[in-house]
Design an enzyme around this catalytic site. Sequence first.
Site, PDB file in Angstrom:
ATOM      1  N   HIS A 157      38.246  30.865  43.567  1.00  0.00           N
ATOM      2  CA  HIS A 157      37.973  32.146  42.895  1.00  0.00           C
ATOM      3  C   HIS A 157      36.583  32.676  43.245  1.00  0.00           C
ATOM      4  CE1 HIS A 157      36.388  30.000  39.001  1.00  0.00           C
ATOM      5  NE2 HIS A 157      35.363  30.416  39.693  1.00  0.00           N
ATOM      6  N   ASP A 192      30.501  39.076  36.172  1.00  0.00           N
ATOM      7  CA  ASP A 192      31.483  38.792  35.126  1.00  0.00           C
ATOM      8  C   ASP A 192      30.838  38.367  33.819  1.00  0.00           C
ATOM      9  OD1 ASP A 192      30.591  36.419  36.210  1.00  0.00           O
ATOM     10  OD2 ASP A 192      32.522  35.828  37.042  1.00  0.00           O
ATOM     11  N   ASN A 248      38.927  26.386  42.968  1.00  0.00           N
ATOM     12  CA  ASN A 248      40.248  26.929  43.343  1.00  0.00           C
ATOM     13  C   ASN A 248      40.131  28.185  44.217  1.00  0.00           C
ATOM     14  OD1 ASN A 248      39.432  28.890  41.568  1.00  0.00           O
ATOM     15  ND2 ASN A 248      41.054  28.585  40.065  1.00  0.00           N
ATOM     16  N   GLU A 282      40.877  34.966  39.770  1.00  0.00           N
ATOM     17  CA  GLU A 282      41.585  33.711  39.972  1.00  0.00           C
ATOM     18  C   GLU A 282      42.664  33.886  41.053  1.00  0.00           C
ATOM     19  OE1 GLU A 282      40.430  31.125  38.748  1.00  0.00           O
ATOM     20  OE2 GLU A 282      40.104  31.177  36.575  1.00  0.00           O
TER      21      GLU A 282
HETATM   22  C1  F6R Z   1      30.005  33.245  38.045  1.00  0.00           C
HETATM   23  C2  F6R Z   1      31.200  33.395  38.864  1.00  0.00           C
HETATM   24  C3  F6R Z   1      32.010  32.231  39.323  1.00  0.00           C
HETATM   25  C4  F6R Z   1      31.159  31.086  39.863  1.00  0.00           C
HETATM   26  C5  F6R Z   1      32.057  29.931  40.295  1.00  0.00           C
HETATM   27  C6  F6R Z   1      31.244  28.737  40.763  1.00  0.00           C
HETATM   28  O1  F6R Z   1      29.453  34.507  37.741  1.00  0.00           O
HETATM   29  O2  F6R Z   1      31.531  34.492  39.146  1.00  0.00           O
HETATM   30  O3  F6R Z   1      32.895  32.673  40.319  1.00  0.00           O
HETATM   31  O4  F6R Z   1      30.386  31.533  40.925  1.00  0.00           O
HETATM   32  O5  F6R Z   1      32.866  29.539  39.239  1.00  0.00           O
HETATM   33  O6  F6R Z   1      30.519  28.221  39.674  1.00  0.00           O
HETATM   34  P1  F6R Z   1      29.395  27.129  39.882  1.00  0.00           P
HETATM   35  O7  F6R Z   1      28.314  27.746  40.665  1.00  0.00           O
HETATM   36  O8  F6R Z   1      28.927  26.786  38.478  1.00  0.00           O
HETATM   37  O9  F6R Z   1      30.023  25.976  40.565  1.00  0.00           O
END
Ligand code: F6R
Length: 240
Positions: free
Chosen positions: A136, A67, A134, A141
């Site tokens: 995701h 992403d 959450n 989301e």
């Molecule tokens: C990042 C992504 C997100 C993160 C998630 C956890 O490319 O796709 O889904 O993996 O938000 O983020 P962290 O590792 O910072 O807790």
Amino acid sequence: MFTLIKVKDYEAMSDEAFKVMKGVVADPKCVLGLATGSSPIGLYQRMIADHKENGTSYAEVTTFNLDEYVGLPKSHPESYYSFMHRNLFEGLDIREENIHIPEDGEDHDAKCREYDEAMQEYRVDLQVLGIGSNGHIGFNEPGTPFDSKTHIVTLKESTRKDNARFFEDDINKVPTHAITMGIDTIMHAKKVIIVASGANKADAIYAMMKGPVTEECPASILQKHPDVVVVVDEAAAAKL
Ligand code: F6R
């Protein structure tokens, strides 16, 4: 099917994740799906150390990131383009032309389609994932259809709050939109590794592994994937 690896802390989580990665990059032409965020940084540090110390080459490796924020220039330090170069690519011998990071443009649909088309030429051998508090995965989301391909998303308030730490703790500086690989695309990877540490991930890890398979917890679809390695520290595993 999940293989659960429960370890003490972030460093041990990164060690275990690296063992899985090392098995995959033994194939010099492998295809990696990559994530940003705090969770995989330790893994990426170990990949760089291994490249430098043992000469593991990434010259023929192809990568696809999950992403990217919409509206941040690539040069912004918090763009995922910058993040990936700073935390991984600059430390490896990977070729810039083999790196793919989704990018929005004037024609949103065409940009999303382009990314899916580029991915169709490959099959991801290992998809690295973090998980949002959450549930995701990527920026898919809660409520995202399981059959989604690359698309533009409006980020949830909770996600923007989680990520405000990278934007001077000011939620108003966190972009409101992102472009993300869809859930269907993520599910096509041959193998998935999900890394999570910290108590704020405990509910999401529980819902992913033990809850119902529901679009309300995007990561729960991984219950239907044949090969998912879950590497969690004690705090993230606390509700299992
Ligand atoms: C990042 C992504 C997100 C993160 C998630 C956890 O490319 O796709 O889904 O993996 O938000 O983020 P962290 O590792 O910072 O807790």
